[in-house]
Scaffold this motif. Structure first.
Motif, PDB file in Angstrom:
ATOM      1  N   ALA A 112       0.835  -1.204   0.000  1.00  0.00           N
ATOM      2  CA  ALA A 112       0.000   0.000   0.000  1.00  0.00           C
ATOM      3  C   ALA A 112       0.870   1.254   0.000  1.00  0.00           C
ATOM      4  CB  ALA A 112      -0.926  -0.004   1.211  1.00  0.00           C
ATOM      5  N   GLU A 113       1.903   1.267   0.804  1.00  0.00           N
ATOM      6  CA  GLU A 113       2.780   2.440   0.873  1.00  0.00           C
ATOM      7  C   GLU A 113       3.557   2.619  -0.436  1.00  0.00           C
ATOM      8  OE1 GLU A 113       4.997   1.682   4.420  1.00  0.00           O
ATOM      9  OE2 GLU A 113       3.376   2.362   5.745  1.00  0.00           O
ATOM     10  N   GLU A 114       3.912   1.504  -1.072  1.00  0.00           N
ATOM     11  CA  GLU A 114       4.565   1.583  -2.386  1.00  0.00           C
ATOM     12  C   GLU A 114       3.620   2.210  -3.414  1.00  0.00           C
ATOM     13  OE1 GLU A 114       5.889  -1.532  -5.891  1.00  0.00           O
ATOM     14  OE2 GLU A 114       5.968  -2.201  -3.803  1.00  0.00           O
ATOM     15  N   LEU A 115       2.345   1.806  -3.377  1.00  0.00           N
ATOM     16  CA  LEU A 115       1.361   2.354  -4.310  1.00  0.00           C
ATOM     17  C   LEU A 115       1.122   3.841  -4.056  1.00  0.00           C
ATOM     18  CD1 LEU A 115      -1.283  -0.533  -4.365  1.00  0.00           C
ATOM     19  CD2 LEU A 115       0.258   0.117  -6.225  1.00  0.00           C
ATOM     20  N   VAL A 116       1.092   4.229  -2.801  1.00  0.00           N
ATOM     21  CA  VAL A 116       0.928   5.651  -2.467  1.00  0.00           C
ATOM     22  C   VAL A 116       2.018   6.476  -3.134  1.00  0.00           C
ATOM     23  CG1 VAL A 116       1.098   7.329  -0.583  1.00  0.00           C
ATOM     24  CG2 VAL A 116      -0.351   5.297  -0.321  1.00  0.00           C
TER      25      VAL A 116
END
Length: 298
Positions: A112-116
């Motif tokens: 999720a943090e990578e996608l953000v």
């Protein structure tokens, strides 16, 4: 992880109207499905059943063999991602991800943090101050990172610009390859998203029109291009969806499968047989009687 989805003779009535009528459908685990239909076809009603937002008036809905309605374990395995009103959401992205992590057993916080970062979303301002494109991207982040066995995206691209949509599509395909799930994409952007689909489901006026692999569906249409007179002679008697002409060259889109003998005959007359976009077939299959000159019922 992915789960089968089945509907058996499902109907839904509300507001004195029938939104779905006698739907029987099986979605095999681990595939990406394109759910298509004109406005009012019943797509959102169908998806709401799968997300346990309502019960059918008649028939059975099963996800992984269980009735999802008020079945907490099954409900946790389904994500229904749609356009959300965040105008009152004072939380920041960190808080949203914490909520998803708490309630979704397969949620991947690192992903999720990578996608953000990929979507360029700001971490330090309240979500209610996000643009519509940022809010759509945030929904995509949560839907992908949830990694639920059944993941539904209902027009989730609304608000995204073209480059952001491309990031979403690329991530969807890559993560589906690494973490297969039963994915349902409801969309009006048929021509842009058709390459994502393995199978296509089309609803029309609350009824099932078809469900089949996209390759098989695309085989039902062809474009015939060549000298105008030769094209006219070749397509005579066929179901013609559209015709375009430039000078002495004509291109006719027809509905119907071609055998090898027909293909050889076309080649002998200097005609090219090409594919037809899914959007053209969808428009034809869901067209109203009399809506175009060459309409014929499927």
């Amino acid at each position: 992880m992915s789960l089968n989805v089945t509907l058996e003779q499902v109907s839904v009535n509300y507001g004195g109207k029938r939104a779905l009528s006698d739907i029987t459908l099986e979605l095999e685990a681990g595939k990406i499905y394109g759910l298509l239909g004109r406005n009012g076809a019943g797509k959102t009603t169908l998806l709401s059943l799968l997300a346990s937002y309502m019960e059918p008036t008649a028939g059975r809905v099963r996800i992984g063999g269980n009735n999802p309605y008020e079945h907490a374990e099954t409900m946790a395995q389904v994500s229904f991602i749609y356009e959300t009103n965040y105008s009152e959401e004072s939380d920041k992205i960190k808080g949203m991800l914490q909520v998803a992590e708490r309630y979704r057993p397969h949620f991947d916080r690192a992903y999720a943090e990578e996608l953000v970062q990929l979507f360029g979303l700001p971490m330090n301002i309240p979500i209610k101050k996000f643009s519509s494109g940022m809010q759509s991207a945030l929904n995509a982040v949560i839907g992908l990172a949830n990694r639920t066995p059944v993941t539904i995206f209902d027009e989730v691209y609304r608000g995204m610009d073209a480059p952001t949509r491309e990031i979403f599509y690329k991530q969807l395909l890559e993560d589906q390859a690494d973490h297969p799930r039963t994915m349902i994409l409801s969309t009006h952007l048929v021509s842009e998203m058709d390459y994502l689909f393995e199978d296509v489901v089309i609803l029309h006026k609350g009824r099932m029109l078809l469900k089949e692999p996209i390759d098989r569906l695309l085989d039902r249409g062809a474009s015939i291009t060549g000298a105008s007179a030769e094209v006219d002679a070749f397509v005579r008697g066929m179901k013609i969806l559209n015709v375009q002409q430039l000078g002495g060259t004509k291109s006719a889109i027809v509905y119907g499968e071609f055998d090898e003998a027909q293909r050889r005959a076309a080649a002998s007359k200097g005609l090219d047989i090409g594919p037809v976009p899914l959007q053209d077939l969808f428009i034809h299959l869901t067209g109203e009687e009399g809506s175009h000159d060459n309409h014929s019922e499927f």
